[in-house]
Design an enzyme around this catalytic site. Sequence first.
Site, short mmCIF file in Angstrom:
data_model
loop_
_atom_site.label_atom_id
_atom_site.label_comp_id
_atom_site.label_asym_id
_atom_site.label_seq_id
_atom_site.Cartn_x
_atom_site.Cartn_y
_atom_site.Cartn_z
N HIS A 4 -3.50 -8.55 1.97
CA HIS A 4 -2.69 -7.61 1.19
C HIS A 4 -1.51 -8.14 0.49
O HIS A 4 -1.14 -8.12 -0.56
CB HIS A 4 -2.43 -6.40 1.88
CG HIS A 4 -3.61 -5.21 1.82
ND1 HIS A 4 -4.10 -4.71 0.65
CD2 HIS A 4 -4.47 -4.88 2.77
CE1 HIS A 4 -5.05 -3.91 0.83
NE2 HIS A 4 -5.07 -3.75 2.29
N GLN A 55 0.84 -1.13 0.01
CA GLN A 55 -0.04 0.02 0.10
C GLN A 55 0.80 1.20 -0.24
O GLN A 55 0.21 2.39 -0.22
CB GLN A 55 -0.81 0.07 1.22
CG GLN A 55 -2.01 -1.04 1.17
CD GLN A 55 -3.03 -0.90 2.22
OE1 GLN A 55 -2.66 -1.43 3.36
NE2 GLN A 55 -4.11 -0.36 2.20
N LEU A 99 -7.77 1.24 3.36
CA LEU A 99 -6.93 2.65 3.26
C LEU A 99 -6.69 2.84 1.58
O LEU A 99 -6.43 4.08 1.24
CB LEU A 99 -5.74 2.90 3.78
CG LEU A 99 -5.92 3.14 5.49
CD1 LEU A 99 -4.57 3.12 5.89
CD2 LEU A 99 -6.43 4.27 5.77
N HIS A 148 -6.69 -9.08 7.38
CA HIS A 148 -7.08 -8.14 6.36
C HIS A 148 -5.74 -7.81 5.71
O HIS A 148 -5.47 -7.69 4.39
CB HIS A 148 -7.64 -6.92 6.67
CG HIS A 148 -7.71 -5.89 5.79
ND1 HIS A 148 -9.14 -5.33 5.22
CD2 HIS A 148 -7.00 -4.96 4.95
CE1 HIS A 148 -8.90 -4.41 4.45
NE2 HIS A 148 -7.74 -4.13 4.31
N GLU A 149 -4.76 -7.51 6.62
CA GLU A 149 -3.49 -7.13 6.20
C GLU A 149 -2.73 -8.05 5.63
O GLU A 149 -1.79 -8.10 4.59
CB GLU A 149 -2.70 -6.53 7.24
CG GLU A 149 -3.23 -5.20 8.02
CD GLU A 149 -3.86 -4.11 6.97
OE1 GLU A 149 -3.23 -4.16 5.91
OE2 GLU A 149 -4.66 -3.46 7.21
NI NI Z 1 -6.65 -2.77 3.46
#
Ligand code: NI
Length: 169
Positions: free
Chosen positions: A147, A53, A102, A143-144
Amino acid sequence: MVRTIVQLGSPILKTRCRELDRTELAGEPFRSLARDMFETLASSGGVGLAAPQVGESVRLILAGSFPSARAPDRPEVPIRALVNARIAWASPETDAAWEGCLSFLDYRVQLVRPTTVRVEFLDLEGKQACLEASGFYARVLQHEIDHLDGILTLDRAASPGDIERLGPA
Ligand code: NI
C-alpha cells in the site's frame, strides 16, 4: 477518532507514500494519525491498515493477526505500528492465498507471495527495529507495505481468475 477508509478509485491509493522523519514521530499530527489508525482498524475488524487508506500519504502501517470465524487457524499476533517499514529479505519459498482489503471489501484476490520475510522499520518511538514473520502474518506485512508504494492486490493478480467478486453482482 475512527476515520473513513479510502475506497478503490481514490488516487491516494495509487501514490507512493513519503518516508517519515524521526523528528515527526513525537509530534501531535503523527501521534493522532497513529491513534486514529489503531481505532479505525479495531472498528473495521481487519488485521492491517496503511496510512494512505485513511488519507495520509506517509509510510506508516499497522499489522497483526488473529483468528476469525472464516480463518480459525490464523496465529495471534498483536497489532503493532511500523514506521518506514521495508522488506529487508524475502524467502525464495512462496505460497498462494486469497487476500481481502479494507479499501475494496467486495473483492478478494489470490496472490503468490514469499512465505517468510524480514522487515526493518522504526517503532513509534523512532527506535530501529526488525522482525521476521512467516505465513499469514508475513502476508499481512507484505500487503500493507505494498500500500505504501501504491500497489494493490488487484495490481498483482496474475490472471482474472485470481480476482473474485464477493458482493452482489
Ligand atoms: Ni489493503
